[in-house]
Design an enzyme around this catalytic site. Structure first.
Site, short mmCIF file in Angstrom:
data_model
loop_
_atom_site.label_atom_id
_atom_site.label_comp_id
_atom_site.label_asym_id
_atom_site.label_seq_id
_atom_site.Cartn_x
_atom_site.Cartn_y
_atom_site.Cartn_z
N GLY A 108 26.42 46.66 14.67
CA GLY A 108 26.37 46.90 16.10
C GLY A 108 24.98 47.34 16.54
N CYS A 109 24.77 47.39 17.85
CA CYS A 109 23.46 47.73 18.42
C CYS A 109 23.15 49.22 18.27
CB CYS A 109 23.41 47.29 19.87
SG CYS A 109 24.78 47.90 20.88
N TYR A 110 24.01 50.06 18.82
CA TYR A 110 23.80 51.50 18.67
C TYR A 110 23.76 51.90 17.19
CZ TYR A 110 24.94 52.51 23.61
OH TYR A 110 24.94 52.61 24.98
#
Length: 276
Positions: A150-152
């Site tokens: 994921g990004c975070y």
């Protein structure tokens, strides 16, 4: 050797970035792009930056049809939709990178707790490599399915892994404040999913695996009016006294030879930055 690539869910943000990368890859040929939109819209009007670069229409292909056309597939679908498509792609002989959250967590019960759905393909959870190469690439070449981070989580994990692995910080009580893009948000800033964001168990799982210690974080994301990027401000507790130079050296050593991470020491008030 040319590899025929399919992109499922081609109208979203992640698909746009993926297509831009694939168009620069000398061995990749984008052979299919899918969408559930009616009318087989061309991809370029959906993503204007692709005008003149890719002459394909979005089609509502089944995973089985994509597997017949393609050697490799990227699933840019929402969670739950991916786990429905991935088994058929694999059975059709496609290798798959899943950009959703459906195969990132090891435990189906944890997935249900944070995503609110039963996992329909739980047997693959413990065997699917987590695709963050800076933490190791064992099994990547042989894998038929890889879970894209994921990004975070990428931002938080890459910032914390060197300090946890080196024993510089306590694994419990880490506070992460993260600000991310939100193109429809303007003139506003707000926290959301406080204490319940779905990336929290992913961050804890991967950092626990990487450091060999049980890691506990408090994760709070924010929506801010910027189009690209993520800024993480992280508050861990040191296990021992350390200078800024020692900590920057720990990052440099951890990410040596890993070209997607750059350690930048701006020498402003003694602080450094990590660029991903």
């Amino acid at each position: 050797m040319t590899i025929r690539v399919g992109v499922l869910g081609a109208t979203g943000y992640t698909a746009l970035e993926l297509v831009r990368i694939l168009l620069r890859h000398p061995q990749a040929e984008i052979a299919a792009v899918t969408s559930r939109q009616e009318g087989r819209p061309p991809l370029a009007p959906v993503h204007p930056s692709l005008a003149g670069r890719l002459d394909l229409r979005c089609e509502d292909f089944s995973p089985e049809d994509v597997a017949k056309r393609c050697d490799f597939a990227f699933c840019c679908l929402p969670h739950v939709a991916s786990m429905e498509a991935v088994p058929a792609l694999l059975e059709g002989g496609c290798r798959v990178v899943d950009l959703s959250a459906d195969y990132r967590l090891h435990d189906a019960a944890v997935y249900k707790e944070w995503y609110g759905h039963e996992h329909s393909d739980p047997a693959r959870l413990k065997t699917t490599p987590y695709g963050l190469p800076e933490l190791g690439t064992d099994g990547f070449r042989e894998a038929t399915l890889i879970a894209n981070p994921g990004c975070y989580t990428s931002t938080s994990i890459l910032a914390l892994a060197p300090l946890l692995k080196g024993g510089w910080i306590e694994p419990a009580g880490i506070v992460i404040d993260a600000n991310a893009l939100y193109s429809e948000c303007n003139e506003s800033l707000s926290a959301y999913s406080v204490g319940r964001h779905r990336h929290q168990p992913e961050i804890e799982q991967v950092l626990s695996d990487a450091s060999g210690k049980k890691v506990d974080v408090v994760f709070t994301p924010h929506l801010v009016p910027m189009d690209r990027g993520i800024l993480c401000t992280i508050y861990p507790r040191l296990t021992r006294k350390a200078s800024d130079d020692e900590l920057l050296d720990a990052y440099r050593e951890f990410y040596e030879g890993k070209p997607f991470v750059r350690i930048v020491d701006h020498s402003i008030r003694g602080w450094g930055h990590i660029n991903f």
